[in-house]
Motif scaffolding. Structure first.
Motif, PDB file in Angstrom:
ATOM      1  N   LYS A 455       7.685  91.539  26.164  1.00 31.38           N
ATOM      2  CA  LYS A 455       7.658  92.161  24.828  1.00 31.38           C
ATOM      3  C   LYS A 455       8.723  91.568  23.910  1.00 31.38           C
ATOM      4  O   LYS A 455       9.814  91.214  24.362  1.00 31.38           O
ATOM      5  N   ARG A 456       8.399  91.527  22.621  1.00 32.22           N
ATOM      6  CA  ARG A 456       9.443  91.108  21.675  1.00 32.22           C
ATOM      7  C   ARG A 456       9.778  92.201  20.659  1.00 32.22           C
ATOM      8  O   ARG A 456      10.715  92.077  19.885  1.00 32.22           O
ATOM      9  N   GLU A 459      11.557  99.413  22.039  1.00 29.83           N
ATOM     10  CA  GLU A 459      12.854  99.740  22.637  1.00 29.83           C
ATOM     11  C   GLU A 459      13.124  99.004  23.955  1.00 29.83           C
ATOM     12  O   GLU A 459      14.266  98.699  24.281  1.00 29.83           O
ATOM     13  N   ASP A 460      12.042  98.727  24.717  1.00 30.13           N
ATOM     14  CA  ASP A 460      12.258  98.071  26.010  1.00 30.13           C
ATOM     15  C   ASP A 460      11.975  96.561  25.961  1.00 30.13           C
ATOM     16  O   ASP A 460      11.883  95.914  27.003  1.00 30.13           O
ATOM     17  N   ALA A 461      11.831  96.010  24.775  1.00 26.75           N
ATOM     18  CA  ALA A 461      11.537  94.564  24.679  1.00 26.75           C
ATOM     19  C   ALA A 461      12.764  93.750  25.066  1.00 26.75           C
ATOM     20  O   ALA A 461      13.900  94.113  24.732  1.00 26.75           O
ATOM     21  N   CYS A 462      12.542  92.633  25.740  1.00 33.30           N
ATOM     22  CA  CYS A 462      13.667  91.781  26.130  1.00 33.30           C
ATOM     23  C   CYS A 462      14.391  91.268  24.886  1.00 33.30           C
ATOM     24  O   CYS A 462      13.772  90.643  24.017  1.00 33.30           O
ATOM     25  N   PRO A 463      15.700  91.503  24.782  1.00 28.64           N
ATOM     26  CA  PRO A 463      16.445  91.064  23.595  1.00 28.64           C
ATOM     27  C   PRO A 463      16.342  89.556  23.341  1.00 28.64           C
ATOM     28  O   PRO A 463      16.352  89.120  22.189  1.00 28.64           O
ATOM     29  N   GLU A 505      13.635  92.906  12.671  1.00 32.18           N
ATOM     30  CA  GLU A 505      14.323  94.202  12.591  1.00 32.18           C
ATOM     31  C   GLU A 505      15.029  94.490  13.919  1.00 32.18           C
ATOM     32  O   GLU A 505      16.195  94.881  13.952  1.00 32.18           O
ATOM     33  N   ARG A 506      14.295  94.224  15.027  1.00 35.01           N
ATOM     34  CA  ARG A 506      14.915  94.462  16.346  1.00 35.01           C
ATOM     35  C   ARG A 506      16.061  93.475  16.585  1.00 35.01           C
ATOM     36  O   ARG A 506      17.113  93.842  17.102  1.00 35.01           O
ATOM     37  N   ALA A 507      15.864  92.223  16.187  1.00 37.61           N
ATOM     38  CA  ALA A 507      16.916  91.215  16.398  1.00 37.61           C
ATOM     39  C   ALA A 507      18.188  91.610  15.637  1.00 37.61           C
ATOM     40  O   ALA A 507      19.301  91.501  16.173  1.00 37.61           O
ATOM     41  N   TYR A 508      18.025  92.094  14.405  1.00 35.62           N
ATOM     42  CA  TYR A 508      19.221  92.471  13.638  1.00 35.62           C
ATOM     43  C   TYR A 508      19.952  93.659  14.259  1.00 35.62           C
ATOM     44  O   TYR A 508      21.176  93.740  14.204  1.00 35.62           O
ATOM     45  N   LYS A 509      19.151  94.546  14.858  1.00 40.65           N
ATOM     46  CA  LYS A 509      19.753  95.692  15.568  1.00 40.65           C
ATOM     47  C   LYS A 509      20.628  95.176  16.718  1.00 40.65           C
ATOM     48  O   LYS A 509      21.735  95.664  16.949  1.00 40.65           O
ATOM     49  N   ILE A 510      20.094  94.204  17.454  1.00 38.46           N
ATOM     50  CA  ILE A 510      20.828  93.655  18.606  1.00 38.46           C
ATOM     51  C   ILE A 510      22.088  92.940  18.120  1.00 38.46           C
ATOM     52  O   ILE A 510      23.184  93.124  18.660  1.00 38.46           O
TER      53      ILE A 510
END
Ligand code: FAD
Ligand code: SF4
Length: 517
Positions: A455-456, A459-463, A505-510
């Motif tokens: 997953k990209r 919540e459980d997608a690999c960072p 969006e997820r990348a920026y969270k990380i």
């Protein structure tokens, strides 16, 4: 460093000058004093791994014993010696006066910083001074500069072939042995529990407790831990040669095949762990590759050429090449930040406190041992730092501190160049970045991870997956003209704007809080 007492002085200030085979030591000269110093100048310029400082000081102390047993005069300044000024130049001035030195000599340092310091010092000296080659490397500092003069790119492969030819290593006349220069396609397998991996070579036991206490009582800041029952760094040339022989007999037969493999339960796999012995100059690169090649010729039934070529390439290719790049590009190289990355290094690099199994395993074994093999350094810790767009200054400081083999001339081109692409492509034609698919292909890390390697988003997608596509998108302007990035960028273009927005969006969270992942 060497000094003629009343006439001459040879000073060896640093722990990476432990070449007992150097011509300096062929004859005993009672008017020559060799100087070895443990100094805060060297322990404090970054925070080093505890095992790194112990390994260096131990090897320096053993080197003093070796020289004295041969009849040489040695002045050893221990870290806690009252007269130790903890600074190279202050110590030198003190000793030159004390021994009434009339000539000062030193071995060319391999670090730009020390090279400059000593050059400046000698210019101001009122007595004559002389610098000597370390008689360790196969090429001179400027060989690579001359070799690539007028060429657009400095490709390691061409450099490697030249050294093979010059030293006639794995050659049949003018042709490479086996008809090819490179057998990489036979290599790069995942290790799935077999063949069995032999235990690592363990050097003779020496008492190291007093060195650990010395560092503690002098408040030297270190990182990582030490288990004195499992200390794997050789003390002297004899042990380094035993370590090499152990590699030939036990590990060489599978070295190439599993060179890029990673596994949660195996720190060393079939790697030699010879870098510390090489970088301190206990042994030299030519004798290492000659020993490996000779063992191969005696055992061709059990060892394939691809295993041997893979190893020889690392030493006479990458190692010599990185040194040449260092001396050609310094001092500007240490400031390069071609991709303009400015994020801080996540705190978990110092603690291993992360849920990402690949990073947790690689960092934890680095903290426990002061060692990680190449693919952990490049494709796990280096990969994540680049995808998270971390400032290369911070990445450098971490790599220079954490590994026992870390000396700037080899660490810097590997980190800033090969791993972080901060040199804009001098060392690597494209950045070494990957999503989870590569990590999963080469290891079992993803099997035991809480994140979903496929997953990209979510919540459980690999960072690594979200960061990978975000990195390509954020940095695409740097890569438009790079043919080797064409395929990746075309795949990026195929992601719909809505999907890409979710990934970013997820990348920026990380990136905003990597320690939460
Ligand atoms: P093996 O896998 O057994 O290889 C044999 C030898 O080949 C090594 O001992 C080393 O001398 C040489 N070698 C292999 N790869 C390289 C390389 N890329 N550059 C130079 N020599 C190489 N190596 C260091 O010696 N010091 C460092 O500070 C260092 N920092 C690194 C930082 C990063 C980000 C990366 C990606 C690599 C770094 N390397 C460094 C290179 C390499 O990872 C280590 O040399 C290797 O892991 C040492 O383990 P080993 O002796 O078991 O190597
Ligand atoms: Fe690393 Fe992602 Fe695999 Fe987990 S799933 S081990 S974070 S690559």
């Amino acid at each position: 460093l060497r000094s003629l007492v009343g006439s001459e002085m040879c000073i060896r200030d640093s722990g990476d000058q432990l070449n007992s085979q150097h011509s300096w030591f062929k004859e005993v000269n009672p008017s020559v004093c060799y100087v070895i110093m443990e100094m805060r100048q060297e322990t404090d310029y970054v925070d080093h791994h505890l095992q790194k400082v112990v390994a260096f000081f131990n090897a320096m102390r053993q080197f003093k014993i070796t020289l004295e047993s041969q009849g040489h005069m040695v002045r050893y300044l221990a870290l806690d010696a009252p007269e130790n000024k903890q600074n190279l130049l202050l110590n030198l001035n003190l000793l030159i006066k004390e021994y009434k030195v009339s000539q000062f000599q030193y071995l060319y340092p391999d670090e730009f910083r020390l090279d400059q310091q000593l050059k400046k010092f000698c210019t101001a000296l009122s007595i004559p001074s002389l610098a000597y080659d370390t008689e360790h490397f196969m090429t001179t500092r400027i060989f690579l500069t001359n070799f690539f003069e007028g060429k657009k790119q400095s490709i390691m492969e061409f450099f490697y072939r030249r050294i093979r030819k010059d030293f006639h290593l794995l050659m049949e006349g003018e042709k490479p042995l086996g008809g090819a220069w490179n057998f990489d396609k036979n290599n790069r397998n995942k290790w799935k529990g077999s063949p069995e991996i032999p235990a690592p070579f363990i050097p003779n036991k020496v008492a190291l407790e007093s060195l650990v206490s010395l560092l503690k009582s002098n408040d030297v800041n270190t990182l990582g831990t030490i288990d004195l029952t499992a200390f794997l760094y050789p003390s002297n040339r004899e042990e380094a040669l035993q370590q090499l022989q152990y590699f030939n007999e036990n590990l060489l037969c599978h070295f190439g095949t599993y060179q890029d493999a990673m596994n949660t339960n195996e720190t060393n796999l079939f790697h030699s762990r010879i870098s510390f012995a090489l970088n301190t100059k206990m042994i030299n690169p030519l004798e290492v590759v000659e020993s490996v090649i000779s063992y191969y010729h005696d055992n061709t039934k059990d060892i394939e050429l691809s295993q041997v070529e893979g190893f020889v390439r690392q030493i006479i290719g990458w190692r010599e090449y990185m040194r040449g790049i260092y001396w050609r590009e310094m001092p500007e190289y240490s400031k390069k930040n071609a991709l303009e990355n400015y994020n801080p290094l996540p705190n978990f690099y110092w603690t291993a406190d992360t849920k990402m199994n690949c990073l947790n395993t690689s960092i934890q074994n680095s903290l426990d041992t002061g060692y990680a093999h190449h693919i952990q350094r490049l494709m796990i810790t280096g990969n994540f730092a680049l995808l998270a767009q971390v400032n290369p200054d911070e990445v450098d400081r971490w790599y220079l501190g954490i590994y026992a083999d870390a000396v700037e001339w080899v660490q810097l081109p590997n980190t800033r160049g090969m791993s972080q692409w901060a040199d804009g492509g001098i060392v690597a034609t494209k950045p070494y970045v990957s999503a989870a698919s590569y990590i999963n292909k080469m290891s079992n890390y993803c099997d035991e991870c809480i994140y979903d390697k496929k997953k990209r988003v979510g919540e459980d997608a690999c960072p690594f997956n979200s960061l990978y596509w975000n990195f390509l998108d954020d940095k695409k302007q740097y890569f438009y003209k790079n043919n080797r990035m064409g395929m990746m960028l075309r795949l990026l273009e195929k992601i719909s704007p809505a999907d890409l927005a979710g990934v970013k969006e997820r990348a920026y969270k990380i990136i905003a809080n990597p320690d939460a992942f």
